[in-house]
Design a protein around this motif. Structure first.
Motif, PDB file in Angstrom:
ATOM      1  N   ALA A 255      31.661  53.074  33.379  1.00  0.00           N
ATOM      2  CA  ALA A 255      31.005  51.764  33.367  1.00  0.00           C
ATOM      3  C   ALA A 255      32.002  50.607  33.281  1.00  0.00           C
ATOM      4  O   ALA A 255      31.650  49.465  33.579  1.00  0.00           O
ATOM      5  CB  ALA A 255      30.015  51.678  32.211  1.00  0.00           C
ATOM      6  N   GLY A 256      33.235  50.903  32.855  1.00  0.00           N
ATOM      7  CA  GLY A 256      34.237  49.843  32.783  1.00  0.00           C
ATOM      8  C   GLY A 256      34.705  49.497  31.380  1.00  0.00           C
ATOM      9  O   GLY A 256      35.324  48.462  31.159  1.00  0.00           O
ATOM     10  N   LYS A 257      34.466  50.403  30.440  1.00  0.00           N
ATOM     11  CA  LYS A 257      34.886  50.185  29.043  1.00  0.00           C
ATOM     12  C   LYS A 257      36.382  49.972  28.937  1.00  0.00           C
ATOM     13  O   LYS A 257      36.840  49.030  28.283  1.00  0.00           O
ATOM     14  CB  LYS A 257      34.550  51.418  28.194  1.00  0.00           C
ATOM     15  N   SER A 258      37.147  50.880  29.530  1.00  0.00           N
ATOM     16  CA  SER A 258      38.614  50.765  29.417  1.00  0.00           C
ATOM     17  C   SER A 258      39.095  49.477  30.055  1.00  0.00           C
ATOM     18  O   SER A 258      39.976  48.797  29.516  1.00  0.00           O
ATOM     19  CB  SER A 258      39.300  51.954  30.081  1.00  0.00           C
ATOM     20  N   THR A 259      38.516  49.136  31.210  1.00  0.00           N
ATOM     21  CA  THR A 259      38.889  47.896  31.891  1.00  0.00           C
ATOM     22  C   THR A 259      38.627  46.702  30.979  1.00  0.00           C
ATOM     23  O   THR A 259      39.487  45.827  30.815  1.00  0.00           O
ATOM     24  CB  THR A 259      38.071  47.762  33.196  1.00  0.00           C
ATOM     25  N   LEU A 260      37.457  46.679  30.364  1.00  0.00           N
ATOM     26  CA  LEU A 260      37.098  45.560  29.484  1.00  0.00           C
ATOM     27  C   LEU A 260      38.046  45.474  28.286  1.00  0.00           C
ATOM     28  O   LEU A 260      38.512  44.392  27.916  1.00  0.00           O
ATOM     29  CB  LEU A 260      35.657  45.738  28.999  1.00  0.00           C
ATOM     30  N   LEU A 261      38.351  46.626  27.685  1.00  0.00           N
ATOM     31  CA  LEU A 261      39.234  46.623  26.508  1.00  0.00           C
ATOM     32  C   LEU A 261      40.660  46.223  26.898  1.00  0.00           C
ATOM     33  O   LEU A 261      41.334  45.525  26.142  1.00  0.00           O
ATOM     34  CB  LEU A 261      39.219  47.988  25.822  1.00  0.00           C
ATOM     35  N   HIS A 262      41.110  46.653  28.071  1.00  0.00           N
ATOM     36  CA  HIS A 262      42.453  46.253  28.519  1.00  0.00           C
ATOM     37  C   HIS A 262      42.538  44.747  28.759  1.00  0.00           C
ATOM     38  O   HIS A 262      43.543  44.112  28.447  1.00  0.00           O
ATOM     39  CB  HIS A 262      42.849  47.019  29.782  1.00  0.00           C
ATOM     40  N   ILE A 263      41.463  44.185  29.306  1.00  0.00           N
ATOM     41  CA  ILE A 263      41.448  42.732  29.527  1.00  0.00           C
ATOM     42  C   ILE A 263      41.400  42.007  28.185  1.00  0.00           C
ATOM     43  O   ILE A 263      42.150  41.065  27.947  1.00  0.00           O
ATOM     44  CB  ILE A 263      40.265  42.337  30.442  1.00  0.00           C
ATOM     45  N   ALA A 264      40.562  42.494  27.262  1.00  0.00           N
ATOM     46  CA  ALA A 264      40.451  41.865  25.940  1.00  0.00           C
ATOM     47  C   ALA A 264      41.786  41.919  25.203  1.00  0.00           C
ATOM     48  O   ALA A 264      42.135  41.006  24.461  1.00  0.00           O
ATOM     49  CB  ALA A 264      39.369  42.558  25.118  1.00  0.00           C
ATOM     50  N   GLY A 265      42.544  43.007  25.427  1.00  0.00           N
ATOM     51  CA  GLY A 265      43.811  43.202  24.729  1.00  0.00           C
ATOM     52  C   GLY A 265      45.016  42.711  25.506  1.00  0.00           C
ATOM     53  O   GLY A 265      46.158  43.023  25.150  1.00  0.00           O
ATOM     54  N   LEU A 266      44.787  41.958  26.576  1.00  0.00           N
ATOM     55  CA  LEU A 266      45.865  41.312  27.343  1.00  0.00           C
ATOM     56  C   LEU A 266      46.782  42.314  28.035  1.00  0.00           C
ATOM     57  O   LEU A 266      47.935  42.011  28.325  1.00  0.00           O
ATOM     58  CB  LEU A 266      46.701  40.367  26.456  1.00  0.00           C
ATOM     59  N   LEU A 267      46.260  43.519  28.304  1.00  0.00           N
ATOM     60  CA  LEU A 267      47.027  44.491  29.099  1.00  0.00           C
ATOM     61  C   LEU A 267      46.737  44.323  30.580  1.00  0.00           C
ATOM     62  O   LEU A 267      47.454  44.851  31.422  1.00  0.00           O
ATOM     63  CB  LEU A 267      46.661  45.927  28.692  1.00  0.00           C
ATOM     64  N   ASP A 268      45.645  43.628  30.884  1.00  0.00           N
ATOM     65  CA  ASP A 268      45.242  43.448  32.275  1.00  0.00           C
ATOM     66  C   ASP A 268      44.624  42.056  32.384  1.00  0.00           C
ATOM     67  O   ASP A 268      44.151  41.500  31.388  1.00  0.00           O
ATOM     68  CB  ASP A 268      44.218  44.543  32.637  1.00  0.00           C
ATOM     69  N   GLN A 269      44.634  41.487  33.589  1.00  0.00           N
ATOM     70  CA  GLN A 269      44.078  40.148  33.810  1.00  0.00           C
ATOM     71  C   GLN A 269      42.741  40.257  34.534  1.00  0.00           C
ATOM     72  O   GLN A 269      42.615  41.040  35.464  1.00  0.00           O
ATOM     73  CB  GLN A 269      45.026  39.357  34.721  1.00  0.00           C
ATOM     74  N   PRO A 270      41.762  39.449  34.142  1.00  0.00           N
ATOM     75  CA  PRO A 270      40.502  39.432  34.897  1.00  0.00           C
ATOM     76  C   PRO A 270      40.671  38.662  36.212  1.00  0.00           C
ATOM     77  O   PRO A 270      41.619  37.892  36.358  1.00  0.00           O
ATOM     78  CB  PRO A 270      39.556  38.685  33.955  1.00  0.00           C
ATOM     79  N   ASP A 271      39.759  38.883  37.158  1.00  0.00           N
ATOM     80  CA  ASP A 271      39.746  38.088  38.391  1.00  0.00           C
ATOM     81  C   ASP A 271      39.091  36.732  38.145  1.00  0.00           C
ATOM     82  O   ASP A 271      39.361  35.769  38.841  1.00  0.00           O
ATOM     83  CB  ASP A 271      38.987  38.835  39.495  1.00  0.00           C
ATOM     84  N   ALA A 272      38.171  36.682  37.184  1.00  0.00           N
ATOM     85  CA  ALA A 272      37.534  35.421  36.794  1.00  0.00           C
ATOM     86  C   ALA A 272      37.100  35.556  35.349  1.00  0.00           C
ATOM     87  O   ALA A 272      36.951  36.661  34.836  1.00  0.00           O
ATOM     88  CB  ALA A 272      36.327  35.132  37.685  1.00  0.00           C
ATOM     89  N   GLY A 273      36.888  34.401  34.701  1.00  0.00           N
ATOM     90  CA  GLY A 273      36.455  34.413  33.309  1.00  0.00           C
ATOM     91  C   GLY A 273      37.620  34.119  32.372  1.00  0.00           C
ATOM     92  O   GLY A 273      38.762  34.010  32.807  1.00  0.00           O
ATOM     93  N   THR A 274      37.293  33.964  31.096  1.00  0.00           N
ATOM     94  CA  THR A 274      38.313  33.561  30.130  1.00  0.00           C
ATOM     95  C   THR A 274      38.353  34.516  28.932  1.00  0.00           C
ATOM     96  O   THR A 274      37.338  35.076  28.530  1.00  0.00           O
ATOM     97  CB  THR A 274      38.040  32.139  29.601  1.00  0.00           C
ATOM     98  N   VAL A 275      39.552  34.672  28.395  1.00  0.00           N
ATOM     99  CA  VAL A 275      39.799  35.480  27.199  1.00  0.00           C
ATOM    100  C   VAL A 275      40.406  34.553  26.155  1.00  0.00           C
ATOM    101  O   VAL A 275      41.448  33.946  26.401  1.00  0.00           O
ATOM    102  CB  VAL A 275      40.797  36.621  27.484  1.00  0.00           C
ATOM    103  N   GLU A 276      39.741  34.424  25.013  1.00  0.00           N
ATOM    104  CA  GLU A 276      40.316  33.652  23.903  1.00  0.00           C
ATOM    105  C   GLU A 276      40.552  34.583  22.733  1.00  0.00           C
ATOM    106  O   GLU A 276      39.678  35.380  22.385  1.00  0.00           O
ATOM    107  CB  GLU A 276      39.346  32.566  23.432  1.00  0.00           C
ATOM    108  N   ILE A 277      41.739  34.482  22.150  1.00  0.00           N
ATOM    109  CA  ILE A 277      42.042  35.256  20.945  1.00  0.00           C
ATOM    110  C   ILE A 277      42.343  34.268  19.825  1.00  0.00           C
ATOM    111  O   ILE A 277      43.256  33.447  19.961  1.00  0.00           O
ATOM    112  CB  ILE A 277      43.187  36.246  21.192  1.00  0.00           C
ATOM    113  N   GLY A 278      41.540  34.324  18.776  1.00  0.00           N
ATOM    114  CA  GLY A 278      41.697  33.381  17.663  1.00  0.00           C
ATOM    115  C   GLY A 278      41.628  31.937  18.121  1.00  0.00           C
ATOM    116  O   GLY A 278      42.308  31.072  17.580  1.00  0.00           O
TER     117      GLY A 278
END
Ligand code: ADP
Ligand code: ADP
Length: 225
Positions: free
Chosen positions: A45-68
């Motif tokens: 379903a894309g769990k690993s992809t989502l976690l890698h994006i959340a953890g800055l191991l991978d970049q999304p094609d669109a959307g934003t990631v904020e940490i703290g």
């Protein structure tokens, strides 16, 4: 600010090629400080992809990631790496420990990479091993440890730099059901004792029920359960 905020995350693999697959289609998620959230999804379903994006191991094609509260997509690779090292801890289904180093060294090394002194790093590693009941395994290499022990060392490694956010991808998924229950309880205790925020992917609905909140990844989006 939440510790993690994902907004409208999209991810396509093999764009424009045979086998193109859009895995994430506007996935959004906000994790408050101290919150422990279960991520539930079928395999693929894309769990690993989502976690890698959340953890800055991978970049999304669109959307934003904020940490703290810090928007990460416009930051330099150097800044992203620094945030990943200092603020994010990862645990995978397989331990990924370095085979030629002892349990203790596996927990010391990330701290040295993050600027700690050897004395500080060893003291912290010993404390972490103690907290997961592995003081007597400090000098063992991964191959000399059981599967459950290896995962407990991997939890300590993830906590080595006192991250603010833990991302775990089926952290007990390759253990037998009994060991999985026991080792999962160790992970949750460690997270609760440190007041850490966490996203923990699991197929196991009983384990998911022990967390503060559950979200399901389906058709590229996150839905409350
Ligand atoms: P999960 O962790 O939920 O099993 P993944 O995020 O690993 O899912 O993968 C989601 C989908 O994306 C799967 O169909 C997988 O085959 C595909 N995929 C993952 N990584 C890649 C990649 N690097 N290139 C092409 N497809 C990929
Ligand atoms: P999955 O197959 O579901 O992705 P694995 O347990 O095989 O889970 O994990 C392998 C993943 O670890 C790879 O997808 C890779 O992106 C990630 N990885 C590789 N090196 C590192 C690292 N230094 N820190 C964190 N993650 C890493």
């Amino acid at each position: 600010d939440p510790i993690l905020r994902l907004s409208g995350i999209e991810k396509v693999y093999k764009r424009g090629k045979p086998g193109e697959v859009q895995v994430l289609r506007g996935a959004s998620l906000s994790i408050a400080r101290g919150e422990v959230v279960a991520l539930v999804a079928p395999s693929g379903a894309g769990k690993s992809t989502l976690l890698h994006i959340a953890g800055l191991l991978d970049q999304p094609d669109a959307g934003t990631v904020e940490i703290g509260g810090e928007a990460m997509q416009d930051r330099s690779d150097r800044r992203r790496t620094a945030v990943r090292r200092a603020d994010v801890g990862f645990v995978y289904q397989f331990h990924h420990l370095l085979p030629e180093f002892t349990a203790l060294e596996n927990i010391v090394l990330p701290q040295l990479a993050n600027g700690a002194s050897r004395a500080e790093a060893e003291a912290r590693a010993k404390g972490l091993l103690d907290s997961v009941g592995l003081s007597d395994r400090a000098d063992h290499r991964p191959a000399a440890l059981s599967g459950g022990e290896q995962q407990r060392v991997a939890f300590c490694r993830a906590m080595a730099n006192a991250p603010r956010l833990l991302l775990a991808d089926e952290p007990t998924g390759n253990l037998d059901p009994e060991t999985s229950e026991r080792v999962f309880a160790v992970l949750l205790d460690l997270v609760r004792d440190t007041g850490l925020s966490a996203v923990i992917a699991t197929h196991n609905l009983e384990l998911a029920a022990r967390m503060d909140r559950r979200v399901r990844l389906e058709a590229g989006k996150l839905h409350p359960v």
